[in-house]
Structures are given as structure tokens and as C-alpha cells.
Design a protein around this motif. Sequence first.
Motif, PDB file in Angstrom:
ATOM      1  N   GLY A   1      44.181  60.174  70.876  1.00 59.58           N
ATOM      2  CA  GLY A   1      44.468  61.607  70.805  1.00 59.58           C
ATOM      3  C   GLY A   1      45.797  61.879  70.129  1.00 59.58           C
ATOM      4  O   GLY A   1      45.920  62.779  69.294  1.00 59.58           O
ATOM      5  N   ASN A   2      46.807  61.075  70.470  1.00 57.23           N
ATOM      6  CA  ASN A   2      48.127  61.228  69.862  1.00 57.23           C
ATOM      7  C   ASN A   2      48.080  60.917  68.371  1.00 57.23           C
ATOM      8  O   ASN A   2      48.664  61.629  67.550  1.00 57.23           O
ATOM      9  CB  ASN A   2      49.121  60.296  70.563  1.00 57.23           C
ATOM     10  CG  ASN A   2      50.476  60.263  69.895  1.00 57.23           C
ATOM     11  OD1 ASN A   2      51.127  61.285  69.754  1.00 57.23           O
ATOM     12  ND2 ASN A   2      50.888  59.086  69.443  1.00 57.23           N
ATOM     13  N   ALA A   3      47.362  59.863  68.015  1.00 53.11           N
ATOM     14  CA  ALA A   3      47.297  59.471  66.609  1.00 53.11           C
ATOM     15  C   ALA A   3      46.654  60.572  65.771  1.00 53.11           C
ATOM     16  O   ALA A   3      47.126  60.906  64.673  1.00 53.11           O
ATOM     17  CB  ALA A   3      46.520  58.163  66.458  1.00 53.11           C
ATOM     18  N   ILE A   4      45.601  61.177  66.301  1.00 56.16           N
ATOM     19  CA  ILE A   4      44.915  62.241  65.553  1.00 56.16           C
ATOM     20  C   ILE A   4      45.792  63.490  65.471  1.00 56.16           C
ATOM     21  O   ILE A   4      46.010  64.047  64.403  1.00 56.16           O
ATOM     22  CB  ILE A   4      43.559  62.582  66.211  1.00 56.16           C
ATOM     23  CG1 ILE A   4      42.601  61.395  66.075  1.00 56.16           C
ATOM     24  CG2 ILE A   4      42.958  63.836  65.585  1.00 56.16           C
ATOM     25  CD1 ILE A   4      41.279  61.593  66.790  1.00 56.16           C
ATOM     26  N   SER A   5      46.317  63.915  66.608  1.00 54.25           N
ATOM     27  CA  SER A   5      47.062  65.174  66.632  1.00 54.25           C
ATOM     28  C   SER A   5      48.379  65.071  65.872  1.00 54.25           C
ATOM     29  O   SER A   5      48.771  65.997  65.167  1.00 54.25           O
ATOM     30  CB  SER A   5      47.344  65.597  68.080  1.00 54.25           C
ATOM     31  OG  SER A   5      46.125  65.799  68.753  1.00 54.25           O
ATOM     32  N   GLN A   6      49.048  63.926  66.022  1.00 58.51           N
ATOM     33  CA  GLN A   6      50.306  63.768  65.292  1.00 58.51           C
ATOM     34  C   GLN A   6      50.020  63.631  63.792  1.00 58.51           C
ATOM     35  O   GLN A   6      50.811  64.075  62.955  1.00 58.51           O
ATOM     36  CB  GLN A   6      51.073  62.560  65.812  1.00 58.51           C
ATOM     37  CG  GLN A   6      52.564  62.781  65.787  1.00 58.51           C
ATOM     38  CD  GLN A   6      53.327  61.502  66.061  1.00 58.51           C
ATOM     39  OE1 GLN A   6      52.771  60.440  66.250  1.00 58.51           O
ATOM     40  NE2 GLN A   6      54.630  61.623  66.067  1.00 58.51           N
ATOM     41  N   GLY A   7      48.885  63.039  63.470  1.00 59.37           N
ATOM     42  CA  GLY A   7      48.454  62.972  62.072  1.00 59.37           C
ATOM     43  C   GLY A   7      48.283  64.362  61.489  1.00 59.37           C
ATOM     44  O   GLY A   7      48.659  64.631  60.335  1.00 59.37           O
ATOM     45  N   GLN A   8      47.760  65.268  62.310  1.00 57.55           N
ATOM     46  CA  GLN A   8      47.617  66.661  61.855  1.00 57.55           C
ATOM     47  C   GLN A   8      48.985  67.305  61.649  1.00 57.55           C
ATOM     48  O   GLN A   8      49.186  68.069  60.703  1.00 57.55           O
ATOM     49  CB  GLN A   8      46.802  67.466  62.877  1.00 57.55           C
ATOM     50  CG  GLN A   8      45.341  67.030  62.929  1.00 57.55           C
ATOM     51  CD  GLN A   8      44.545  67.804  63.961  1.00 57.55           C
ATOM     52  OE1 GLN A   8      45.073  68.209  64.990  1.00 57.55           O
ATOM     53  NE2 GLN A   8      43.266  67.994  63.690  1.00 57.55           N
ATOM     54  N   THR A   9      49.908  66.991  62.566  1.00 56.21           N
ATOM     55  CA  THR A   9      51.272  67.510  62.427  1.00 56.21           C
ATOM     56  C   THR A   9      51.878  67.034  61.110  1.00 56.21           C
ATOM     57  O   THR A   9      52.483  67.827  60.362  1.00 56.21           O
ATOM     58  CB  THR A   9      52.153  67.043  63.611  1.00 56.21           C
ATOM     59  OG1 THR A   9      51.596  67.554  64.818  1.00 56.21           O
ATOM     60  CG2 THR A   9      53.594  67.519  63.469  1.00 56.21           C
ATOM     61  N   ALA A  10      51.700  65.739  60.792  1.00 58.13           N
ATOM     62  CA  ALA A  10      52.216  65.185  59.533  1.00 58.13           C
ATOM     63  C   ALA A  10      51.569  65.873  58.333  1.00 58.13           C
ATOM     64  O   ALA A  10      52.247  66.230  57.363  1.00 58.13           O
ATOM     65  CB  ALA A  10      51.962  63.677  59.490  1.00 58.13           C
ATOM     66  N   ALA A  11      50.259  66.097  58.426  1.00 53.34           N
ATOM     67  CA  ALA A  11      49.543  66.748  57.314  1.00 53.34           C
ATOM     68  C   ALA A  11      50.060  68.165  57.102  1.00 53.34           C
ATOM     69  O   ALA A  11      50.277  68.600  55.963  1.00 53.34           O
ATOM     70  CB  ALA A  11      48.046  66.757  57.602  1.00 53.34           C
ATOM     71  N   ARG A  12      50.303  68.882  58.219  1.00 55.76           N
ATOM     72  CA  ARG A  12      50.820  70.260  58.100  1.00 55.76           C
ATOM     73  C   ARG A  12      52.189  70.255  57.426  1.00 55.76           C
ATOM     74  O   ARG A  12      52.485  71.103  56.582  1.00 55.76           O
ATOM     75  CB  ARG A  12      50.912  70.916  59.482  1.00 55.76           C
ATOM     76  CG  ARG A  12      49.565  71.299  60.029  1.00 55.76           C
ATOM     77  CD  ARG A  12      49.692  72.253  61.220  1.00 55.76           C
ATOM     78  NE  ARG A  12      48.387  72.427  61.834  1.00 55.76           N
ATOM     79  CZ  ARG A  12      47.983  71.761  62.915  1.00 55.76           C
ATOM     80  NH1 ARG A  12      48.807  70.948  63.534  1.00 55.76           N
ATOM     81  NH2 ARG A  12      46.771  71.931  63.386  1.00 55.76           N
ATOM     82  N   THR A  13      53.025  69.301  57.817  1.00 49.77           N
ATOM     83  CA  THR A  13      54.358  69.193  57.221  1.00 49.77           C
ATOM     84  C   THR A  13      54.249  68.973  55.711  1.00 49.77           C
ATOM     85  O   THR A  13      54.925  69.637  54.919  1.00 49.77           O
ATOM     86  CB  THR A  13      55.142  68.038  57.875  1.00 49.77           C
ATOM     87  OG1 THR A  13      55.346  68.356  59.257  1.00 49.77           O
ATOM     88  CG2 THR A  13      56.495  67.820  57.205  1.00 49.77           C
ATOM     89  N   MET A  14      53.358  68.053  55.322  1.00 45.70           N
ATOM     90  CA  MET A  14      53.194  67.754  53.892  1.00 45.70           C
ATOM     91  C   MET A  14      52.673  68.967  53.128  1.00 45.70           C
ATOM     92  O   MET A  14      52.958  69.132  51.938  1.00 45.70           O
ATOM     93  CB  MET A  14      52.211  66.590  53.718  1.00 45.70           C
ATOM     94  CG  MET A  14      52.741  65.257  54.235  1.00 45.70           C
ATOM     95  SD  MET A  14      51.432  64.005  54.130  1.00 45.70           S
ATOM     96  CE  MET A  14      52.151  62.695  55.094  1.00 45.70           C
ATOM     97  N   MET A  15      51.907  69.822  53.820  1.00 45.91           N
ATOM     98  CA  MET A  15      51.347  71.013  53.173  1.00 45.91           C
ATOM     99  C   MET A  15      52.300  72.202  53.250  1.00 45.91           C
ATOM    100  O   MET A  15      51.958  73.313  52.855  1.00 45.91           O
ATOM    101  CB  MET A  15      50.014  71.403  53.839  1.00 45.91           C
ATOM    102  CG  MET A  15      48.932  70.341  53.750  1.00 45.91           C
ATOM    103  SD  MET A  15      48.498  69.909  52.063  1.00 45.91           S
ATOM    104  CE  MET A  15      47.657  71.410  51.550  1.00 45.91           C
ATOM    105  N   GLY A  16      53.501  71.971  53.799  1.00 44.00           N
ATOM    106  CA  GLY A  16      54.465  73.061  53.902  1.00 44.00           C
ATOM    107  C   GLY A  16      54.141  74.059  54.987  1.00 44.00           C
ATOM    108  O   GLY A  16      54.540  75.217  54.924  1.00 44.00           O
ATOM    109  N   LYS A  17      53.377  73.621  56.001  1.00 46.32           N
ATOM    110  CA  LYS A  17      53.021  74.517  57.111  1.00 46.32           C
ATOM    111  C   LYS A  17      53.478  73.894  58.423  1.00 46.32           C
ATOM    112  O   LYS A  17      52.691  73.672  59.345  1.00 46.32           O
ATOM    113  CB  LYS A  17      51.508  74.755  57.132  1.00 46.32           C
ATOM    114  CG  LYS A  17      50.990  75.465  55.899  1.00 46.32           C
ATOM    115  CD  LYS A  17      49.470  75.575  55.938  1.00 46.32           C
ATOM    116  CE  LYS A  17      48.958  76.302  54.693  1.00 46.32           C
ATOM    117  NZ  LYS A  17      47.489  76.328  54.643  1.00 46.32           N
ATOM    118  N   LYS A  18      54.757  73.613  58.499  1.00 46.01           N
ATOM    119  CA  LYS A  18      55.319  72.895  59.640  1.00 46.01           C
ATOM    120  C   LYS A  18      55.003  73.544  60.991  1.00 46.01           C
ATOM    121  O   LYS A  18      55.139  74.765  61.140  1.00 46.01           O
ATOM    122  CB  LYS A  18      56.839  72.849  59.494  1.00 46.01           C
ATOM    123  CG  LYS A  18      57.356  71.775  58.555  1.00 46.01           C
ATOM    124  CD  LYS A  18      58.877  71.833  58.577  1.00 46.01           C
ATOM    125  CE  LYS A  18      59.497  70.601  57.981  1.00 46.01           C
ATOM    126  NZ  LYS A  18      60.971  70.654  58.139  1.00 46.01           N
TER     127      LYS A  18
END
Lengths: 105, 187
Positions: free
Chosen positions: B75-92
Motif C-alpha cells: 500500500g505504501n509503495a503504491i501510494s507513495q509512488g502516486q505522490t512521486a508521480a504527482r510531484t513530477m507532474m507539478g501537482k504536489k
Amino acid sequence: MATLHVTDRAGKEHTLTADTDTSVMEALRDHDMPIMAACGGCCACATCHVYVDGEWAGKVKPPEADEIELVSTSEYYKEGASRLSCQIQFTPELDGLRVTLAPED
Amino acid sequence: VIAADGTVLPADMVVVGIGILAHDELARAAGLACDNGVVVDEFAQTSDPLICAAGDVTNHPNAVLGTRLRLESVGNAISQGQTAARTMMGKKAAYGEVPWFWSDQYDLKLQIAGLRHPGDAMVVRGNPANRKFSVVYLRDGRIAAIDTIANLKDFMPAKKLIAEHRALDPEKVANPDIPLAETVVTG
């Protein structure tokens, strides 16, 4: 292979062609539909929640007790329509199945 | 079992829990800050903000838990992965998923949410003899964690209550006929 119609959370419709030896969750995931399906299909997380369209609700194999117990606690539960897509085997009889992705809890 | 000091411990079965060491060599070689894993902020950014890291390998802050930790879970790996993706997309957006885990033990579904501390008060919900019950952990009266054993209906409500740091009435929690969401102390 069979056809699966999917309405995403933005209301956009997608028509997928998927293997019939997988679950509906796997078909959605393999076609990049935005479902988390975190537990990988063991009915433990409710992150593959879909609504089965009315005309299909009676044709899909009914849920087991575990699935009902879990999905019914979703904020977006709709009785008679809500299913965990990992628990629906995508069989040839379900060719043309229509599902809508439920909002995320 | 014979220990290094010669102590002999008779046992029918030995369960070995040796933990995990984070594979942070690559990050170290790249000059990124590491301390029990790759150190990231709440947006999954490493000490070089152009490099993100997510999952078991990260030492990260969790807004819900109010602490830094390294967590080994899907669960952490998936959700934190989403957090990283949002950061890369400029949607922190700051990371703050309630930790959760599951396991199938033979015919029993085990689900866990939150992280318990040794000092938490335990409230058993349901009869363990029925092989369907939950254990709720209260910290200063607020739900901090739950174990559900073949008791799926408590899992999602508990996860939400943990995220909201809700105070629960222990007497009501102990009554499995009262839905968990209705055990919240109001007023």
C-alpha cells in the motif's frame, strides 16, 4: 477474447478487448484503467470497486459474503451494482459487459 | 536453539524475523542523503529535488502518523509512488496514507490498518472463538490501529477513523453489533 465496456470516473467510455481467462480487475488494469487494485485480487482492499450496469447485474455471478462485507463499507457503495472487479471472472458469457469505475474511497 | 552464549532454548518451531536493510547504494553513490533508506520529503523528493524515490526503500514523513518512518508494504509503495508521480507532474500533494497490510492465513483474512505502539489500549471486538473479530488499538482514546481477523466490515471504516484521529468510546467499540463508525465520541 471478449469486449468490455468501461465508463471511467470522468464519464468517458472505453471499449476494451480482453482475455476471458482473467478477472475483470485484471482486464481493467492491463488496459491502464485507473484502478489501484492494491491487493492484487485477493479481496482485501476494495480498490478495484466498479458498478456493474443494470442489464448485466443479473448475469454476473453473485458476490461471496467476504466481498459484500468489504465493498458494502465503501462510501460509494450502491446496492445491487457495487462489485469488486477482482472477484468477477471475465467469462465468454460476459462478452459486452458494461461497468463504471466507482469513485476512490 | 543454541544461542551464542550457550543458552539452550527448546522449541518445536522457530520463526525467524530478521528485518530488512534498505538497498540505498545507488542513492548513496549519487550523493543523495540516506539514513535508514533514501531520505525523502513529504512530496517523495530526495535531497536532490529533481530525483524522487518511493516505496520500501524510502525514509519518509507521513502526515497522518506525524513521524518519519520506513515502511515495507504494498500500500505504501503504491501510494507513495502516486505522490512521486504527482510531484513530477507539478501537482504536489503531501503524502499521508494510513499504513495498511493484509494476509491470508489459511481460510482467515487478516487486515491491519495503522501502526500500533506497545502502550496502546487494546479493545477486542467480537469473540475470537468465532474466528471473526477485530482488535482496536486506542492511543489516548483515539483509534491508532486495528487488526481485523475475517472481519472485513471493520477495515475500511477503521482506516478512515485512523486518518481522522477519531476518539472512540471503548465500551461501544467492544460491542460488535455497533458499526465502528458509530463508536465515535461526539461533542
